[in-house]
Design a protein around this motif. Structure first.
Motif, PDB file in Angstrom:
ATOM      1  N   ALA A   1       0.811  -1.222   0.000  1.00  0.00           N
ATOM      2  CA  ALA A   1       0.000   0.000   0.000  1.00  0.00           C
ATOM      3  C   ALA A   1       0.842   1.269   0.000  1.00  0.00           C
ATOM      4  O   ALA A   1       0.298   2.373  -0.091  1.00  0.00           O
ATOM      5  N   GLY A   2       2.168   1.136   0.098  1.00  0.00           N
ATOM      6  CA  GLY A   2       3.045   2.303   0.118  1.00  0.00           C
ATOM      7  C   GLY A   2       3.015   3.063   1.432  1.00  0.00           C
ATOM      8  O   GLY A   2       3.308   4.264   1.466  1.00  0.00           O
ATOM      9  N   LEU A   3       2.696   2.371   2.527  1.00  0.00           N
ATOM     10  CA  LEU A   3       2.528   3.034   3.821  1.00  0.00           C
ATOM     11  C   LEU A   3       3.646   2.734   4.808  1.00  0.00           C
ATOM     12  O   LEU A   3       3.746   3.370   5.849  1.00  0.00           O
ATOM     13  N   ILE A   4       4.486   1.789   4.498  1.00  0.00           N
ATOM     14  CA  ILE A   4       5.458   1.263   5.445  1.00  0.00           C
ATOM     15  C   ILE A   4       6.595   2.256   5.693  1.00  0.00           C
ATOM     16  O   ILE A   4       6.940   3.061   4.817  1.00  0.00           O
ATOM     17  N   ALA A   5       7.179   2.207   6.886  1.00  0.00           N
ATOM     18  CA  ALA A   5       8.371   3.007   7.171  1.00  0.00           C
ATOM     19  C   ALA A   5       9.497   2.589   6.229  1.00  0.00           C
ATOM     20  O   ALA A   5       9.658   1.410   5.914  1.00  0.00           O
ATOM     21  N   GLN A   6      10.280   3.554   5.809  1.00  0.00           N
ATOM     22  CA  GLN A   6      11.352   3.281   4.847  1.00  0.00           C
ATOM     23  C   GLN A   6      12.610   2.728   5.485  1.00  0.00           C
ATOM     24  O   GLN A   6      13.512   2.273   4.786  1.00  0.00           O
ATOM     25  N   SER A   7      12.674   2.767   6.812  1.00  0.00           N
ATOM     26  CA  SER A   7      13.831   2.226   7.518  1.00  0.00           C
ATOM     27  C   SER A   7      13.416   1.900   8.943  1.00  0.00           C
ATOM     28  O   SER A   7      12.389   2.374   9.437  1.00  0.00           O
ATOM     29  N   ASP A   8      14.233   1.098   9.608  1.00  0.00           N
ATOM     30  CA  ASP A   8      13.964   0.803  11.011  1.00  0.00           C
ATOM     31  C   ASP A   8      14.053   2.066  11.857  1.00  0.00           C
ATOM     32  O   ASP A   8      13.313   2.214  12.848  1.00  0.00           O
ATOM     33  N   VAL A   9      14.930   2.970  11.492  1.00  0.00           N
ATOM     34  CA  VAL A   9      15.073   4.219  12.246  1.00  0.00           C
ATOM     35  C   VAL A   9      13.801   5.056  12.123  1.00  0.00           C
ATOM     36  O   VAL A   9      13.309   5.607  13.120  1.00  0.00           O
ATOM     37  N   GLU A  10      13.246   5.138  10.919  1.00  0.00           N
ATOM     38  CA  GLU A  10      11.995   5.883  10.758  1.00  0.00           C
ATOM     39  C   GLU A  10      10.870   5.227  11.557  1.00  0.00           C
ATOM     40  O   GLU A  10      10.019   5.907  12.139  1.00  0.00           O
ATOM     41  N   ARG A  11      10.858   3.880  11.590  1.00  0.00           N
ATOM     42  CA  ARG A  11       9.824   3.180  12.370  1.00  0.00           C
ATOM     43  C   ARG A  11       9.936   3.526  13.849  1.00  0.00           C
ATOM     44  O   ARG A  11       8.926   3.805  14.512  1.00  0.00           O
ATOM     45  N   VAL A  12      11.160   3.530  14.373  1.00  0.00           N
ATOM     46  CA  VAL A  12      11.351   3.873  15.778  1.00  0.00           C
ATOM     47  C   VAL A  12      10.954   5.321  16.040  1.00  0.00           C
ATOM     48  O   VAL A  12      10.342   5.646  17.070  1.00  0.00           O
ATOM     49  N   ALA A  13      11.270   6.214  15.115  1.00  0.00           N
ATOM     50  CA  ALA A  13      10.871   7.618  15.262  1.00  0.00           C
ATOM     51  C   ALA A  13       9.356   7.747  15.345  1.00  0.00           C
ATOM     52  O   ALA A  13       8.818   8.484  16.185  1.00  0.00           O
ATOM     53  N   ALA A  14       8.645   7.024  14.478  1.00  0.00           N
ATOM     54  CA  ALA A  14       7.182   7.054  14.513  1.00  0.00           C
ATOM     55  C   ALA A  14       6.659   6.470  15.815  1.00  0.00           C
ATOM     56  O   ALA A  14       5.682   6.975  16.394  1.00  0.00           O
ATOM     57  N   GLN A  15       7.315   5.425  16.314  1.00  0.00           N
ATOM     58  CA  GLN A  15       6.892   4.833  17.584  1.00  0.00           C
ATOM     59  C   GLN A  15       7.127   5.796  18.743  1.00  0.00           C
ATOM     60  O   GLN A  15       6.328   5.844  19.685  1.00  0.00           O
ATOM     61  N   MET A  16       8.202   6.573  18.679  1.00  0.00           N
ATOM     62  CA  MET A  16       8.454   7.559  19.726  1.00  0.00           C
ATOM     63  C   MET A  16       7.403   8.660  19.703  1.00  0.00           C
ATOM     64  O   MET A  16       6.930   9.099  20.755  1.00  0.00           O
ATOM     65  N   VAL A  17       7.026   9.092  18.516  1.00  0.00           N
ATOM     66  CA  VAL A  17       5.940  10.082  18.405  1.00  0.00           C
ATOM     67  C   VAL A  17       4.655   9.496  18.976  1.00  0.00           C
ATOM     68  O   VAL A  17       3.932  10.144  19.744  1.00  0.00           O
ATOM     69  N   LEU A  18       4.372   8.260  18.598  1.00  0.00           N
ATOM     70  CA  LEU A  18       3.142   7.608  19.051  1.00  0.00           C
ATOM     71  C   LEU A  18       3.136   7.437  20.564  1.00  0.00           C
ATOM     72  O   LEU A  18       2.107   7.647  21.224  1.00  0.00           O
ATOM     73  N   ALA A  19       4.274   7.089  21.139  1.00  0.00           N
ATOM     74  CA  ALA A  19       4.354   6.878  22.584  1.00  0.00           C
ATOM     75  C   ALA A  19       4.021   8.141  23.364  1.00  0.00           C
ATOM     76  O   ALA A  19       3.455   8.073  24.464  1.00  0.00           O
ATOM     77  N   ASP A  20       4.368   9.303  22.817  1.00  0.00           N
ATOM     78  CA  ASP A  20       4.128  10.574  23.508  1.00  0.00           C
ATOM     79  C   ASP A  20       2.757  11.164  23.202  1.00  0.00           C
ATOM     80  O   ASP A  20       2.403  12.223  23.739  1.00  0.00           O
TER      81      ASP A  20
END
Length: 460
Positions: free
Chosen positions: A35-54
């Motif tokens: 679907a073209g929605l996935i994080a482009q790297s593990d670092v971007e995924r962690v960044a999104a998770q940090m945003v989500l956590a807060d």
């Protein structure tokens, strides 16, 4: 200016809206990549998770992923939200909510009271911050008890669906598979057939056969032919012995339209099922199936990740007080869950989110033959789900559904889980198994060959 951003490893990541945060915080899977929605790297995924956590949990009440005016599932979520039940966690961020769920403060009674105050998006969000063992630990604390002729969801028990499908809907073949499954103590959640020919006459013949079989052996369980909900309504009107009303559902209005179903249809079917009063120990009459990727496969995903949309499907299920719900976790194919690792993760997410939202959540532990998965992966997932106290799992002869052409669990697998983990069938069903000499007083399966012989003798 971006509404959501995070600096990590010398790089700043920006996310345009909440939907993008949710998608890129999701553990990787093939459907989101498609679907073209996935994080482009593990670092971007962690960044999104940090945003989500807060992010405050309240944010999901303020920023709807699909507009209220455009989608009846969104309207259902908003209109049925219980603000009073939400109060104990209303001050929390998603990250704080995760920590609280893993604490002793979130016990069985507290989680049951909280369920009406959670939206599917909240459940999906917190799952994205959890490891597999976290999902199991919280799921294990949640009990959702439902009943029809058997009582499901009690502590120390795991239910099972006996799935005796046949490629030609041959009655003798279906009966043979059913007796085989019963000899392995499978079928306390439901004896459920996917008809090869989905029409009203076929469904009525199968229902009559199952009801005759149930009454002959005096089995305290329920039967179901997994036909379309509109067929079930017509079948009820014609007076056939229908126990459970079945329907596959998804997390958006457009995806449900692809299934040919609306919320109004489900309400009508629920009321029709209740009108029969066929249950003996309860009147939970609905059976739903879901699965990650269904909305994407219907081009009805609204740019939202498949795991969040799966959680939204649970809002549909929750509205009709079902007896059982299961995700068909690997059934849709590797385009959505590529391999064993992704299937295992999705199965744990689905059971966690379903139970957190108050559903009697089970799983069809399965995969298609073109997926990068095998029966060893299913062994891992079924054992983890039993530890997580999934409401029920599905068993088919030899783990090979010759009608639907996919791989699931075998009857032997259900017996392994109960014998190895000290779990039992539903109490009414267990008492019947004991009376038939199929299990010991401790609930352990006895010799299945002897059990099959006793079933045949009882039919004389």
């Amino acid at each position: 200016m971006s509404a959501y951003r995070c600096s990590l490893g010398g790089e700043t990541f920006r996310f345009s809206d909440l939907a993008e945060v949710m998608a890129k915080a999701t553990p990787a899977r093939s459907g989101d990549a498609l679907a073209g929605l996935i994080a482009q790297s593990d670092v971007e995924r962690v960044a999104a998770q940090m945003v989500l956590a807060d992010l405050p949990l309240k944010a999901f009440l303020e920023e709807l992923l699909i507009p209220y005016e455009q989608d009846e599932v969104t309207r259902l979520i908003v209109d049925t939200f219980d603000a009073d039940a939400f109060v104990p966690v209303a001050h929390m961020t998603v990250g704080q909510f995760r920590d609280w769920l893993l604490s002793d403060a979130a016990d069985t009674a507290t989680l049951a009271a909280l369920a009406p105050g959670l939206t599917p998006e909240m459940a999906a969000a917190v799952s994205k911050l959890m490891r597999n063992r976290d999902l199991i630990a919280v799921s294990r604390k949640i009990r959702v008890i439902t009943a029809f002729r058997s009582t499901l969801g009690l502590e120390g028990r795991i239910g099972s669906r006996l799935q005796p499908n046949h490629p030609a809907d041959d009655l003798k073949g279906i009966v043979a598979s059913t007796l085989d499954g019963l000899s392995y103590a499978v079928g306390d959640a439901v004896i459920g057939i996917n008809p090869a020919t989905d029409n009203i006459p076929t469904a009525m013949v199968l229902l009559d056969m199952l009801d005759e079989l149930r009454q002959r052996y005096e089995i305290p369980t329920q039967s179901c032919v997994l036909t379309h909900v509109t067929n079930s309504i017509e079948i009820i009107e014609r007076g056939a012995p229908l126990d459970l009303v079945f329907q596959s559902v998804a997390g958006t209005e457009a995806a449900n339209e692809g299934f040919g179903v609306t919320l109004a249809m489900l309400k009508e079917a629920h009321e029709a099922g209740l009108s029969l009063g066929r249950g003996t120990v309860g009147q939970n009459v609905m059976y739903f199936e879901t699965g990650q990727g269904s909305a994407l496969s219907a081009d009805a995903h609204h740019g939202i990740d498949q795991q969040t949309l799966e959680a939204r499907a649970y809002a549909v299920c929750r509205a009709y007080d079902p007896l059982i719900v299961n995700t068909v976790v690997g059934f849709i194919g590797p385009e959505y869950l590529y391999d064993g690792k992704e299937i295992i993760r999705a199965g744990l997410e689905d059971v966690f989110c379903g139970k957190l939202l108050g559903l009697p959540m089970g799983c069809d532990v399965c995969y298609t033959n073109h997926a990068e998965a095998d029966q060893n992966d299913m062994d891992v997932l079924m054992t983890l789900l039993a530890d997580a106290r999934a409401q029920f799992l599905i068993g088919v002869p030899g783990a090979d559904d010759i009608m639907l052409n996919y791989q699931s669990l075998s009857f032997h697998d259900i017996a392994y889980l109960r014998n190895s983990l000290g779990l039992k069938a539903a109490p009414e069903f267990e008492a019947w198994l004991t009376s038939m000499g199929l299990v010991s007083e401790t609930g352990h399966l006895l010799d299945s060959g002897i059990g099959a012989q006793r079933l045949l003798e009882a039919a004389q």
